[in-house]
Design an enzyme around this catalytic site. Structure first.
Site, short mmCIF file in Angstrom:
data_model
loop_
_atom_site.label_atom_id
_atom_site.label_comp_id
_atom_site.label_asym_id
_atom_site.label_seq_id
_atom_site.Cartn_x
_atom_site.Cartn_y
_atom_site.Cartn_z
CB ILE A 6 18.06 10.01 -11.76
CG1 ILE A 6 18.54 11.22 -12.57
CG2 ILE A 6 18.37 10.17 -10.29
CD1 ILE A 6 17.91 12.54 -12.12
CG ASP A 7 20.17 9.64 -17.04
OD1 ASP A 7 20.31 10.21 -15.95
OD2 ASP A 7 20.60 10.14 -18.10
CB ALA A 8 19.62 3.72 -14.38
#
Length: 373
Positions: free
Chosen positions: A150-152
């Site tokens: 989810i950082d992406a």
């Protein structure tokens, strides 16, 4: 005994009032400048490599997030030295990416967020030659599963939004939506978003049946911070009539509601959002990103001001009083990683492996708090 109870109640009341006291714009800007000055003085050479466990170039995602924050500061306070510092960084890296234009890794092309911002201030086609080459390939390749952590979503989603506006090409908006929904609903089998809790698992490794020690789902603070920041930033970029806008609004609202329920009494958020006993304690980067996303919602009529203003005010005041040092250093900042245990233990004095991304998050939060009337 009665007197003691009254004294305790009075002290708690004073703390609560201080936490909700409106923050003056000048004070917000002063703290942002202080934190940023600390970093710029520590890193006068924008091209200096970053050495931790190994040597890395200065256009990796951690530095990219810092420059996102610097450009947010420059937007509310357009100081020439901020622009020059960002421009020198872009020029040093020849407006390119760590892994070249072939990369599909959002950590690498995150730098394009700042490249596009700088281009908009002084257009020159040469500046975006690499960004255009890198991003155009996504429009003609079928895969949508690049954002499998989810950082992406924060590193990549705003780049698609900016390109859609810059090129007046709705294909970027559509591809962005397809990639976002792949992460939301399908990565790991059932997606990384849990609509029941309004929060996200960091990646497929943390999907159920994985749980925290208390039996709850694992919702990592900073990971969820990346998502709500991506939603806020994307909504600030795309047109009001852009396709799928309502999906992003609904998800931001769901996240804000979920986050408000688990805010710590001191204003911060724990590293593990549903298990305060698993490396419990205040953490700055997730808190800053939540402030940014929720404050954006308040400023743009997406979140109820009366309900959410105390949330961000408590959090901002907490960061100023318990994280920001007199010299501008930010404490209680978790090092890079993917889950609550990484970089532990945290403290007011501990220096994380990278200082840049935490500052970027703090500057994004400050810029949005500055806009609150």
């Amino acid at each position: 005994m009665k007197k003691y109870i009254l004294l305790v109640f009075g002290a708690l009341f004073s703390i609560n009032c201080a936490a909700q006291k409106p923050v003056e714009r000048d004070a917000i800007l002063e703290k942002m400048e202080l934190a940023n000055a600390y970093f710029m003085q520590k890193w006068p050479d924008v091209g200096k490599t970053i050495i931790t466990n190994k040597e890395r170039p200065s256009n990796i995602w951690t530095r990219g997030v810092y420059y996102e924050g610097l450009m947010a500061l420059h937007e509310i306070y357009p100081k020439a030295e901020y622009y020059r510092y960002a421009l020198d960084w872009a020029n040093f890296h020849q407006w390119g990416f760590r892994s070249g234009n072939e990369t599909r890794n959002a950590d690498d092309y995150d730098a394009a967020q700042t490249y596009i911002d700088l281009y908009m201030l002084q257009p020159d086609p040469e500046k975006l030659k690499n960004t255009r080459a890198c991003m155009q390939k996504f429009l003609v390749t079928p895969q949508n599963d690049d954002w499998d952590w989810i950082d992406a979503i924060q590193m990549g989603m705003p780049v698609f939004a900016k390109m859609g506006v810059l090129e007046d090409d709705e294909r970027y908006f559509e591809k962005m939506y397809q990639m976002y929904m792949e992460s939301r609903n399908r990565i790991g089998g059932n997606g990384l978003f849990n609509p029941e809790d309004g929060l996200w698992w960091r990646d497929a490794d943390f999907d159920p049946p994985y749980t925290e020690p208390n039996g709850e789902d694992s919702y990592w603070s900073r990971g969820n911070g990346w998502v709500i920041a991506a939603l806020a930033k994307t909504l600030s970029i795309i047109p009001e009539d852009a396709p799928h806008r309502e999906q992003y609004v609904e998800d931001l609202q769901a996240m804000a509601e979920a986050l408000a329920k688990v805010q710590r009494k001191d204003g911060f958020w724990n590293v593990s959002l549903h298990d305060p006993t698993h490396f419990g304690g205040k953490e700055t980067s997730g808190t800053a990103l939540f402030v940014y996303g929720i404050a954006y919602g308040i400023n743009n009529g997406l979140l109820d001001r009366e309900e959410y203003l105390p949330v961000v005010t408590r959090a901002w005041n907490a960061m100023i009083s318990d994280s920001l040092h007199e010299n501008g250093f930010l404490g209680w900042l978790q090092s890079t990683g993917k889950e609550p245990k990484d970089g532990q233990p945290l403290s007011y004095e501990k220096i994380p492996d990278f200082e840049d991304y935490g500052l970027g998050c703090f500057l994004l939060a400050g810029a949005e708090m500055y806009r609150i009337d």
